[in-house]
Design a protein around this motif. Structure first.
Motif, PDB file in Angstrom:
ATOM      1  N   SER A  60      62.343  42.038  72.783  1.00 18.60           N
ATOM      2  CA  SER A  60      63.743  42.240  73.132  1.00 18.60           C
ATOM      3  C   SER A  60      64.469  40.898  73.194  1.00 18.60           C
ATOM      4  O   SER A  60      63.841  39.835  73.292  1.00 18.60           O
ATOM      5  N   PRO A  61      65.807  40.922  73.154  1.00 15.32           N
ATOM      6  CA  PRO A  61      66.565  39.671  73.287  1.00 15.32           C
ATOM      7  C   PRO A  61      66.233  38.914  74.568  1.00 15.32           C
ATOM      8  O   PRO A  61      66.144  37.682  74.555  1.00 15.32           O
ATOM      9  N   ALA A  62      66.049  39.650  75.670  1.00 22.71           N
ATOM     10  CA  ALA A  62      65.722  38.985  76.938  1.00 22.71           C
ATOM     11  C   ALA A  62      64.375  38.272  76.841  1.00 22.71           C
ATOM     12  O   ALA A  62      64.211  37.151  77.354  1.00 22.71           O
ATOM     13  N   ALA A  63      63.414  38.905  76.191  1.00 19.08           N
ATOM     14  CA  ALA A  63      62.093  38.286  76.046  1.00 19.08           C
ATOM     15  C   ALA A  63      62.166  37.061  75.140  1.00 19.08           C
ATOM     16  O   ALA A  63      61.551  36.019  75.431  1.00 19.08           O
ATOM     17  N   ARG A  64      62.913  37.179  74.050  1.00 22.38           N
ATOM     18  CA  ARG A  64      63.036  36.014  73.147  1.00 22.38           C
ATOM     19  C   ARG A  64      63.722  34.845  73.838  1.00 22.38           C
ATOM     20  O   ARG A  64      63.345  33.682  73.645  1.00 22.38           O
ATOM     21  N   LYS A  65      64.711  35.145  74.670  1.00 21.76           N
ATOM     22  CA  LYS A  65      65.385  34.068  75.425  1.00 21.76           C
ATOM     23  C   LYS A  65      64.417  33.418  76.409  1.00 21.76           C
ATOM     24  O   LYS A  65      64.424  32.189  76.610  1.00 21.76           O
ATOM     25  N   ALA A  66      63.571  34.233  77.040  1.00 19.18           N
ATOM     26  CA  ALA A  66      62.592  33.676  77.986  1.00 19.18           C
ATOM     27  C   ALA A  66      61.658  32.705  77.270  1.00 19.18           C
ATOM     28  O   ALA A  66      61.331  31.632  77.804  1.00 19.18           O
ATOM     29  N   LEU A  67      61.213  33.060  76.072  1.00 16.15           N
ATOM     30  CA  LEU A  67      60.329  32.165  75.320  1.00 16.15           C
ATOM     31  C   LEU A  67      61.050  30.860  74.959  1.00 16.15           C
ATOM     32  O   LEU A  67      60.459  29.769  75.052  1.00 16.15           O
ATOM     33  N   THR A  68      62.310  30.955  74.572  1.00 15.64           N
ATOM     34  CA  THR A  68      63.072  29.750  74.237  1.00 15.64           C
ATOM     35  C   THR A  68      63.273  28.865  75.463  1.00 15.64           C
ATOM     36  O   THR A  68      63.106  27.641  75.397  1.00 15.64           O
ATOM     37  N   ASP A  69      63.614  29.514  76.579  1.00 16.28           N
ATOM     38  CA  ASP A  69      63.821  28.741  77.814  1.00 16.28           C
ATOM     39  C   ASP A  69      62.533  28.056  78.256  1.00 16.28           C
ATOM     40  O   ASP A  69      62.564  26.911  78.739  1.00 16.28           O
ATOM     41  N   PHE A  70      61.401  28.727  78.087  1.00 21.32           N
ATOM     42  CA  PHE A  70      60.135  28.106  78.480  1.00 21.32           C
ATOM     43  C   PHE A  70      59.819  26.912  77.591  1.00 21.32           C
ATOM     44  O   PHE A  70      59.287  25.889  78.048  1.00 21.32           O
ATOM     45  N   ALA A  71      60.159  27.023  76.302  1.00 25.39           N
ATOM     46  CA  ALA A  71      59.956  25.877  75.409  1.00 25.39           C
ATOM     47  C   ALA A  71      60.812  24.693  75.836  1.00 25.39           C
ATOM     48  O   ALA A  71      60.368  23.530  75.794  1.00 25.39           O
ATOM     49  N   ASP A  72      62.039  24.977  76.277  1.00 23.89           N
ATOM     50  CA  ASP A  72      62.893  23.903  76.784  1.00 23.89           C
ATOM     51  C   ASP A  72      62.291  23.269  78.027  1.00 23.89           C
ATOM     52  O   ASP A  72      62.331  22.034  78.191  1.00 23.89           O
ATOM     53  N   PHE A  73      61.750  24.091  78.893  1.00 20.48           N
ATOM     54  CA  PHE A  73      61.068  23.561  80.085  1.00 20.48           C
ATOM     55  C   PHE A  73      59.913  22.664  79.683  1.00 20.48           C
ATOM     56  O   PHE A  73      59.644  21.632  80.308  1.00 20.48           O
ATOM     57  N   GLY A  74      59.186  23.063  78.641  1.00 24.69           N
ATOM     58  CA  GLY A  74      58.055  22.250  78.195  1.00 24.69           C
ATOM     59  C   GLY A  74      58.487  20.848  77.825  1.00 24.69           C
ATOM     60  O   GLY A  74      57.806  19.864  78.159  1.00 24.69           O
ATOM     61  N   ALA A  75      59.634  20.737  77.153  1.00 21.59           N
ATOM     62  CA  ALA A  75      60.123  19.399  76.775  1.00 21.59           C
ATOM     63  C   ALA A  75      60.491  18.589  78.014  1.00 21.59           C
ATOM     64  O   ALA A  75      60.185  17.379  78.102  1.00 21.59           O
ATOM     65  N   ARG A  76      61.136  19.246  78.980  1.00 22.91           N
ATOM     66  CA  ARG A  76      61.508  18.521  80.209  1.00 22.91           C
ATOM     67  C   ARG A  76      60.277  18.111  81.009  1.00 22.91           C
ATOM     68  O   ARG A  76      60.213  17.028  81.568  1.00 22.91           O
ATOM     69  N   ILE A  77      59.279  18.987  81.050  1.00 22.89           N
ATOM     70  CA  ILE A  77      58.046  18.663  81.772  1.00 22.89           C
ATOM     71  C   ILE A  77      57.335  17.501  81.097  1.00 22.89           C
ATOM     72  O   ILE A  77      56.800  16.600  81.762  1.00 22.89           O
ATOM     73  N   ASP A  78      57.341  17.506  79.774  1.00 21.61           N
ATOM     74  CA  ASP A  78      56.716  16.382  79.046  1.00 21.61           C
ATOM     75  C   ASP A  78      57.399  15.061  79.391  1.00 21.61           C
ATOM     76  O   ASP A  78      56.721  14.025  79.567  1.00 21.61           O
ATOM     77  N   ARG A  79      58.737  15.077  79.522  1.00 21.87           N
ATOM     78  CA  ARG A  79      59.460  13.832  79.812  1.00 21.87           C
ATOM     79  C   ARG A  79      59.123  13.294  81.203  1.00 21.87           C
ATOM     80  O   ARG A  79      58.791  12.114  81.362  1.00 21.87           O
ATOM     81  N   VAL A  80      59.193  14.176  82.211  1.00 21.40           N
ATOM     82  CA  VAL A  80      58.925  13.683  83.573  1.00 21.40           C
ATOM     83  C   VAL A  80      57.448  13.339  83.735  1.00 21.40           C
ATOM     84  O   VAL A  80      57.098  12.412  84.485  1.00 21.40           O
ATOM     85  N   SER A  81      56.573  14.041  83.036  1.00 24.60           N
ATOM     86  CA  SER A  81      55.145  13.719  83.120  1.00 24.60           C
ATOM     87  C   SER A  81      54.873  12.364  82.469  1.00 24.60           C
ATOM     88  O   SER A  81      54.085  11.549  82.991  1.00 24.60           O
ATOM     89  N   GLN A  82      55.509  12.106  81.340  1.00 29.95           N
ATOM     90  CA  GLN A  82      55.328  10.813  80.676  1.00 29.95           C
ATOM     91  C   GLN A  82      55.885   9.684  81.527  1.00 29.95           C
ATOM     92  O   GLN A  82      55.276   8.599  81.625  1.00 29.95           O
ATOM     93  N   ASP A  83      57.026   9.949  82.174  1.00 29.78           N
ATOM     94  CA  ASP A  83      57.586   8.932  83.073  1.00 29.78           C
ATOM     95  C   ASP A  83      56.611   8.637  84.208  1.00 29.78           C
ATOM     96  O   ASP A  83      56.405   7.465  84.584  1.00 29.78           O
TER      97      ASP A  83
END
Length: 420
Positions: A60-83
């Motif tokens: 569903s659209p809601a599920a696809r948005k959740a997957l996209t949002d989680f991918a965005d979180f992954g990028a942010r987590i990678d940045r703060v973890s690298q810092d």
């Protein structure tokens, strides 16, 4: 020397104590940051499992948005973890020559890293709580998966067992065997699992296999009963056909009496009944032979269709043969005394007129018009009985039509009053 040493000892003691305190504070900050890093990593791993569950089940659209949002979180987590890792790598808190300023700077940077890690962790937790409904739905789908596949397997097994039983009882059941064989590739796909075909598709395939296998099983189990019913219908329709042939032979004497005693209009439409009855009986015999052959060859659908054709033929001709006898009976009665039939019709009209006037000072024209016309039709029908051979059949058909019209008016009045 002693004074220099003493002075040196005092400076080292003050500076060393401050450095050690700063080292301890920096170490505590490092431990706290490490704990925050571990908690964020754990939360991300746990949430990844939930996201994968949703992605495997829900498109569903809601599920696809959740997957996209989680991918965005992954990028942010990678940045703060690298810092965080960069800060840890840039400060060696165990070296002997760590001074207070370096320890303080390390502590401040580690504190900022911890705060960044915890801030992203909080945002990730809120995101995870928002996934609750999607995750619950996905888990329910997954919980259905294994039972659904097992039901499909059991249904196929039951269908196979029923088919074997039918064949053992002497039924070929080739059609059922072909339908069951067509389900074999579906079972293969079910065994390949949801990983290969998706959860939704696997659930739908399992449901489809259950439906089709249950249909095969049911038909296989009903074969003996179906054969017995067809045998019974064959016997019954053969008897009816023979009876029709006998009754058809009695139509000609009836027609002979109608011709002798009544006008042409009273019997002309029945002239073809004997020939029609004989033709129908021949057709019925032929269709019954075909149905018997289909039964022997176990072509159940063909046999059933042929028997339905025979029944329709017999029903139509039965009515025609019956009509001839009833025509003579009614004409006999009305020719002897038409007053009874006429009076019954007039009574029906009067009864309808009383209903139309109930609770009214004047009748509704929609009701009065047809009823007045009915009175006139009866009068004209009675007046038409003239000559040596009056057209009694015209009288009867006209009276029947009048009674039908009157009944329609009565029903209209009742419906209108029920509505009010």
């Amino acid at each position: 020397m002693a004074a220099m040493n003493g002075g040196g000892t005092r400076r080292w003691g003050w500076g060393g104590g401050r450095a050690e305190n700063q080292r301890a504070g920096a170490q505590a900050a490092k431990d706290a940051a490490a704990a925050a890093f571990y908690e964020l990593d754990t939360a991300q791993r746990d949430l990844k499992i939930s996201i994968e569950t949703i992605g495997a089940v829900d498109d569903s659209p809601a599920a696809r948005k959740a997957l996209t949002d989680f991918a965005d979180f992954g990028a942010r987590i990678d940045r703060v973890s690298q810092d965080y890792i960069t800060v840890v790598d840039s400060h060696d808190l165990d070296r002997d020559d760590l001074d207070a300023a370096s320890a303080s700077r390390a502590r401040a940077e580690l504190e900022r890293a911890r705060q960044d890690l915890q801030r992203v962790k909080g945002e990730l937790d809120r995101f995870a709580r928002g996934l609750g409904p999607l995750l619950a739905q996905a888990e329910n789908q997954l919980a259905r998966l294994a039972p659904a596949v097992e039901r499909a397997r059991q249904s196929l097994l039951a269908a196979t067992t029923a088919l074997d039983g039918a064949r053992g009882a002497g039924f070929t059941a080739d059609g059922l065997a072909a339908r069951l064989a067509a389900l074999s590739p579906e079972l293969t796909r079910l065994n390949e699992g949801a990983g290969a075909h998706g959860v939704q598709e696997t659930l739908q395939r399992a449901d489809r296999v259950v439906r089709e296998a249950e249909a095969v099983r049911g038909e296989a189990e009903q074969l003996p009963q179906r054969a017995a019913e067809i045998d019974k219908r064959l016997s019954s329709l053969r008897t009816r056909t023979q009876a029709l042939q006998t009754r058809a032979e009695q139509v000609e004497p009836v027609l002979s009496e109608l011709r002798r005693r009544f006008s042409v209009a009273c019997w002309q439409d029945l002239q073809q009944v004997p020939q029609q009855a004989a033709s129908t009986a021949r057709q019925a015999d032929e269709k019954l032979r075909e149905a018997g052959a289909a039964r022997q060859e176990q072509r159940w659908a063909d046999a059933t269709a042929l028997l339905a054709t025979v029944r329709a033929l017999l029903n139509t001709t039965d009515e025609a043969v019956k009509a001839a006898g009833e025509r003579l009976q009614r004409l006999n009665e009305v020719s002897f005394d038409q007053s009874q039939e006429v009076e019954r019709t007039r009574f029906a009209i009067r009864d309808a007129q009383r209903l139309a006037m109930a609770g009214r000072s004047t009748p509704d024209p929609r009701h009065a018009g047809p009823l007045d016309n009915a009175v006139e039709r009866v009068d004209r029908a009675v007046a038409s009985l003239t000559g040596r051979h009056p057209d009694y059949w015209h009288l009867l058909t006209e009276l029947d039509a009048v009674k039908e019209t009157v009944q329609q008016v009565v029903e209209q009045i009742r419906q209108e009053r029920a509505g009010h």
